[in-house]
Scaffold this motif. Structure first.
Motif, PDB file in Angstrom:
ATOM      1  N   SER A  85      40.459  52.741  40.679  1.00  0.00           N
ATOM      2  CA  SER A  85      41.896  53.013  40.626  1.00  0.00           C
ATOM      3  C   SER A  85      42.626  51.820  41.242  1.00  0.00           C
ATOM      4  N   ALA A  86      43.910  51.748  41.010  1.00  0.00           N
ATOM      5  CA  ALA A  86      44.713  50.642  41.540  1.00  0.00           C
ATOM      6  C   ALA A  86      44.635  50.585  43.067  1.00  0.00           C
ATOM      7  N   MET A  87      44.523  51.713  43.712  1.00  0.00           N
ATOM      8  CA  MET A  87      44.464  51.761  45.174  1.00  0.00           C
ATOM      9  C   MET A  87      43.124  51.242  45.708  1.00  0.00           C
ATOM     10  N   GLU A  88      42.073  51.370  44.913  1.00  0.00           N
ATOM     11  CA  GLU A  88      40.745  50.937  45.357  1.00  0.00           C
ATOM     12  C   GLU A  88      40.520  49.440  45.181  1.00  0.00           C
ATOM     13  N   ARG A  89      41.311  48.818  44.339  1.00  0.00           N
ATOM     14  CA  ARG A  89      41.159  47.375  44.105  1.00  0.00           C
ATOM     15  C   ARG A  89      41.772  46.620  45.279  1.00  0.00           C
ATOM     16  N   THR A  90      41.020  45.620  45.751  1.00  0.00           N
ATOM     17  CA  THR A  90      41.515  44.818  46.875  1.00  0.00           C
ATOM     18  C   THR A  90      41.916  43.427  46.395  1.00  0.00           C
ATOM     19  N   ALA A  91      42.721  42.771  47.203  1.00  0.00           N
ATOM     20  CA  ALA A  91      43.152  41.417  46.876  1.00  0.00           C
ATOM     21  C   ALA A  91      41.962  40.455  46.766  1.00  0.00           C
ATOM     22  N   PRO A  92      40.980  40.505  47.683  1.00  0.00           N
ATOM     23  CA  PRO A  92      39.823  39.604  47.531  1.00  0.00           C
ATOM     24  C   PRO A  92      39.048  39.831  46.227  1.00  0.00           C
ATOM     25  N   MET A  93      38.948  41.097  45.789  1.00  0.00           N
ATOM     26  CA  MET A  93      38.271  41.384  44.520  1.00  0.00           C
ATOM     27  C   MET A  93      39.010  40.715  43.363  1.00  0.00           C
TER      28      MET A  93
ATOM     29  N   GLN B 129      31.933  42.187  36.773  1.00  0.00           N
ATOM     30  CA  GLN B 129      32.994  42.365  37.776  1.00  0.00           C
ATOM     31  C   GLN B 129      34.234  42.986  37.140  1.00  0.00           C
ATOM     32  N   LEU B 130      34.578  42.503  35.954  1.00  0.00           N
ATOM     33  CA  LEU B 130      35.739  43.041  35.245  1.00  0.00           C
ATOM     34  C   LEU B 130      35.526  44.523  34.914  1.00  0.00           C
ATOM     35  N   PHE B 131      34.348  44.852  34.416  1.00  0.00           N
ATOM     36  CA  PHE B 131      34.026  46.253  34.090  1.00  0.00           C
ATOM     37  C   PHE B 131      34.108  47.125  35.345  1.00  0.00           C
ATOM     38  N   TYR B 132      33.580  46.615  36.461  1.00  0.00           N
ATOM     39  CA  TYR B 132      33.615  47.362  37.724  1.00  0.00           C
ATOM     40  C   TYR B 132      35.056  47.610  38.168  1.00  0.00           C
ATOM     41  N   LEU B 133      35.878  46.557  38.124  1.00  0.00           N
ATOM     42  CA  LEU B 133      37.266  46.693  38.575  1.00  0.00           C
ATOM     43  C   LEU B 133      38.077  47.611  37.667  1.00  0.00           C
ATOM     44  N   GLU B 134      37.759  47.603  36.395  1.00  0.00           N
ATOM     45  CA  GLU B 134      38.469  48.498  35.477  1.00  0.00           C
ATOM     46  C   GLU B 134      38.162  49.963  35.791  1.00  0.00           C
ATOM     47  N   GLY B 135      37.004  50.227  36.373  1.00  0.00           N
ATOM     48  CA  GLY B 135      36.634  51.591  36.725  1.00  0.00           C
ATOM     49  C   GLY B 135      37.256  52.083  38.012  1.00  0.00           C
TER      50      GLY B 135
END
Length: 144
Positions: free
Chosen positions: A84-92, A76-82
């Motif tokens: 952009s800041a705009m693509e990351r959601t609060a639930p993630m 999950q961490l690797f996925y989120l690091e890939g």
């Protein structure tokens, strides 16, 4: 010592403690049950067609669950690091945070057990650490 008939109450507790990594002698002293009784309960949980008794299966399953959660956290961490800041959601981010907190708690429990096991080997109190020093070590592990 436990009284006859307490098994229904004590056996599930003993199984949980065993799954958490405690030795039979540690469990015996905690629950005031003989090691012989615990060994018998453990042996009786073994089915003839299975290599492992239920106690050992519970212990290995718990350890594998922890490792699976660690692996999932890393994925999950690797996925989120890939992203952009705009693509990351609060639930993630919330999910990642909760998984991290759970892993941190499990690591603290594991480190505390290691400290206790180092001090009390085979049911004997260590000559190198007093109970007060043990409490201080546990406080260090928990960061208090």
């Amino acid at each position: 010592m436990a009284k006859k008939g307490d098994r229904a109450f004590l056996e599930p507790q003993a199984m949980r403690l065993y799954a958490d990594g405690f030795s039979l002698s540690d469990i015996a002293s905690q629950l005031e049950v003989s090691v012989t009784s615990l060994s018998r309960w453990k042996d009786e949980s073994r089915r003839p067609d299975v290599d492992m008794d239920e106690w050992d299966r519970g212990r290995s399953q718990k350890r594998s669950n922890i490792q699976r959660l660690r692996d999932l956290f890393e994925d999950q961490l690797f996925y989120l690091e890939g992203l952009s800041a705009m693509e990351r959601t609060a639930p993630m981010m919330d999910t990642l945070s909760k998984m991290g907190s759970l892993l941190e708690r499990w690591d603290k429990i594991e480190r505390t057990q290691q400290v206790v096991e180092a001090v009390f080997k085979d049911g004997e109190e260590s000559k190198t650490m007093t109970p007060d020093q043990l409490r201080e070590e546990i406080k260090k592990v928990y960061g208090v």
